[in-house]
Design a protein around this motif. Structure first.
Motif, PDB file in Angstrom:
ATOM      1  N   HIS A 121       0.790  -1.231   0.000  1.00  0.00           N
ATOM      2  CA  HIS A 121       0.000   0.000   0.000  1.00  0.00           C
ATOM      3  C   HIS A 121       0.825   1.285   0.000  1.00  0.00           C
ATOM      4  O   HIS A 121       0.349   2.325  -0.454  1.00  0.00           O
ATOM      5  CB  HIS A 121      -0.906   0.052   1.240  1.00  0.00           C
TER       6      HIS A 121
ATOM      7  N   ASP B  52      -3.297   2.068   3.867  1.00  0.00           N
ATOM      8  CA  ASP B  52      -4.228   1.592   2.835  1.00  0.00           C
ATOM      9  C   ASP B  52      -5.293   2.626   2.486  1.00  0.00           C
ATOM     10  O   ASP B  52      -6.301   2.296   1.856  1.00  0.00           O
ATOM     11  CB  ASP B  52      -4.878   0.266   3.246  1.00  0.00           C
ATOM     12  N   GLU B  53      -5.076   3.863   2.882  1.00  0.00           N
ATOM     13  CA  GLU B  53      -6.016   4.945   2.590  1.00  0.00           C
ATOM     14  C   GLU B  53      -5.381   5.972   1.657  1.00  0.00           C
ATOM     15  O   GLU B  53      -4.153   6.073   1.546  1.00  0.00           O
ATOM     16  CB  GLU B  53      -6.454   5.631   3.890  1.00  0.00           C
TER      17      GLU B  53
ATOM     18  N   ARG C  73     -15.767   3.723   1.436  1.00  0.00           N
ATOM     19  CA  ARG C  73     -15.422   2.335   1.725  1.00  0.00           C
ATOM     20  C   ARG C  73     -15.292   1.554   0.429  1.00  0.00           C
ATOM     21  O   ARG C  73     -16.254   1.449  -0.332  1.00  0.00           O
ATOM     22  CB  ARG C  73     -16.504   1.707   2.596  1.00  0.00           C
ATOM     23  N   VAL C  74     -14.085   1.026   0.154  1.00  0.00           N
ATOM     24  CA  VAL C  74     -13.836   0.226  -1.045  1.00  0.00           C
ATOM     25  C   VAL C  74     -13.520  -1.200  -0.611  1.00  0.00           C
ATOM     26  O   VAL C  74     -12.628  -1.423   0.222  1.00  0.00           O
ATOM     27  CB  VAL C  74     -12.680   0.797  -1.880  1.00  0.00           C
TER      28      VAL C  74
ATOM     29  N   GLY D 293     -12.321  -3.878  -4.586  1.00  0.00           N
ATOM     30  CA  GLY D 293     -12.301  -2.981  -5.725  1.00  0.00           C
ATOM     31  C   GLY D 293     -13.591  -2.236  -5.993  1.00  0.00           C
ATOM     32  O   GLY D 293     -13.655  -1.435  -6.934  1.00  0.00           O
TER      33      GLY D 293
ATOM     34  N   THR E 246     -16.674   0.357  -4.604  1.00  0.00           N
ATOM     35  CA  THR E 246     -17.125   1.307  -3.594  1.00  0.00           C
ATOM     36  C   THR E 246     -18.476   0.866  -3.058  1.00  0.00           C
ATOM     37  O   THR E 246     -19.427   0.682  -3.820  1.00  0.00           O
ATOM     38  CB  THR E 246     -17.230   2.722  -4.171  1.00  0.00           C
TER      39      THR E 246
ATOM     40  N   ALA F 162     -10.463   7.604   0.994  1.00  0.00           N
ATOM     41  CA  ALA F 162     -10.859   6.226   0.689  1.00  0.00           C
ATOM     42  C   ALA F 162     -10.068   5.227   1.519  1.00  0.00           C
ATOM     43  O   ALA F 162      -8.860   5.370   1.707  1.00  0.00           O
ATOM     44  CB  ALA F 162     -10.658   5.934  -0.798  1.00  0.00           C
ATOM     45  N   ASP F 163     -10.777   4.223   2.019  1.00  0.00           N
ATOM     46  CA  ASP F 163     -10.175   3.051   2.649  1.00  0.00           C
ATOM     47  C   ASP F 163     -10.257   1.926   1.628  1.00  0.00           C
ATOM     48  O   ASP F 163     -11.340   1.408   1.347  1.00  0.00           O
ATOM     49  CB  ASP F 163     -10.942   2.696   3.928  1.00  0.00           C
ATOM     50  N   ASP F 164      -9.117   1.557   1.043  1.00  0.00           N
ATOM     51  CA  ASP F 164      -9.101   0.616  -0.083  1.00  0.00           C
ATOM     52  C   ASP F 164      -7.957  -0.372   0.116  1.00  0.00           C
ATOM     53  O   ASP F 164      -6.865  -0.207  -0.410  1.00  0.00           O
ATOM     54  CB  ASP F 164      -8.928   1.408  -1.389  1.00  0.00           C
TER      55      ASP F 164
END
Length: 300
Positions: A16, A86-87, A117-118, A121, A123, A168-170
């Motif tokens: 990340h 990871d954001e 929230r992802v 892959g 949203t 984004a949290d992905d």
């Protein structure tokens, strides 16, 4: 660049960290990587950025590590942004920060940002309310509250303002990693549930008086109500509420997996931990504390 320092806590985040640093390196004057002795390429990647400063500290918990960073990092900016590896910030949020932050009134010491929230892959919009978190604050005006789980930034003074742009949290790890992480979360969440019910530490009883974001406070009060509901029934009802009544089923296969795993499987695992502890200790608070130390190395 804006007058912002970013604090990122890391441990083995090579999957990340480059995405995160690419996203914010043109925005922040300084980025502090607070690493708990990663064994992968996290630090090797981070060292490629001119405005990244690396500090290392032994991990205790998220809140303690973040507060250690506030105390020990040589911060010289007006604003602090808490960001996980990871954001990342959306382009809309970056533009909003550039437009609003330099002229923001001094009465505002904290900025609440909406979370995107992802999951796998995709949203995820339906099934849960939009989460809004206090993530940006003036240096010296806030710290992280000390909790085993669900810790938030807590203002010491001033007011908050909400921005519209999302962060984004992905997470890019696979489902095995995700599941294992939530197994670890479950015992801490179970302790939180027991603390609300049995007042193990007294911390949960002061939640309504803390100066955290309005939504975070409302969510915590709902958690207090949730803790009063019957074991196992509550996790099933919570999933049904999210998936059917809040239209989580419209999010496709990814939405089903998200709401099932995070809203039912994880919550059922938390209840199983509560059941296990109560079966061994009843509601004897001192006995529960000894059990947690002996079996999970958790000291209260």
């Amino acid at each position: 660049m804006l007058d912002i320092s970013v604090i990122i806590l890391t441990y083995n985040e090579e999957i990340h960290i480059q995405r995160c640093l690419n996203n914010i390196s043109d925005l922040a004057k300084a980025i502090y990587i607070i690493d708990c002795f990663s064994t992968d390429r996290t630090l090797e990647i981070a060292k490629q950025y001119n405005n990244v400063i690396i500090l290392q500290n032994k991990w205790i918990n998220y809140a303690t590590q973040f507060n250690w960073a506030l105390e020990h990092a040589p911060i010289q900016t007006e604003w602090i942004l808490r960001l996980d590896a990871d954001e990342y910030l959306t382009p809309e949020l970056k533009l909003e920060l550039k437009q609003k932050l330099p002229t923001l009134s001094n009465k505002y010491t904290g900025i609440v940002l909406p979370l995107r929230r992802v999951f796998l892959g995709k949203t995820i919009r339906r099934g849960m309310p939009q989460i809004k978190l206090l993530r940006l604050f003036r240096y010296g005006k806030a710290i992280s509250e000390i909790r085993l789980m669900d810790e938030h930034i807590q203002l010491a003074e001033g007011e908050t303002i909400e921005f519209k742009g999302e962060f984004a949290d992905d997470n890019l790890n696979n489902l095995s990693w995700w599941s294992q992480k939530h197994i670890g979360y479950a015992i801490r969440e179970a302790v939180d549930m027991l603390d609300i019910e049995l007042n193990l530490t007294g911390a949960a009883q002061t939640d309504e008086h803390k100066q955290i974001s309005t939504q975070a406070l409302q969510k915590r009060m709902k958690k207090h109500q949730y803790a009063k509901q019957p074991l196992f029934w509550r996790s099933f009802a919570y999933f049904c509420y999210r998936y059917f009544f809040k239209l989580g089923f419209t999010e496709g296969k990814e939405g089903f997996l998200w709401h099932f795993l995070q809203g039912w499987w994880y919550r059922t695992l938390v209840d199983a931990k509560v059941f296990e502890i109560k079966k061994a200790c009843g509601t004897d608070r001192e006995k529960i504390k000894r059990y947690l130390k002996e079996h999970y190395n958790i000291s209260l």
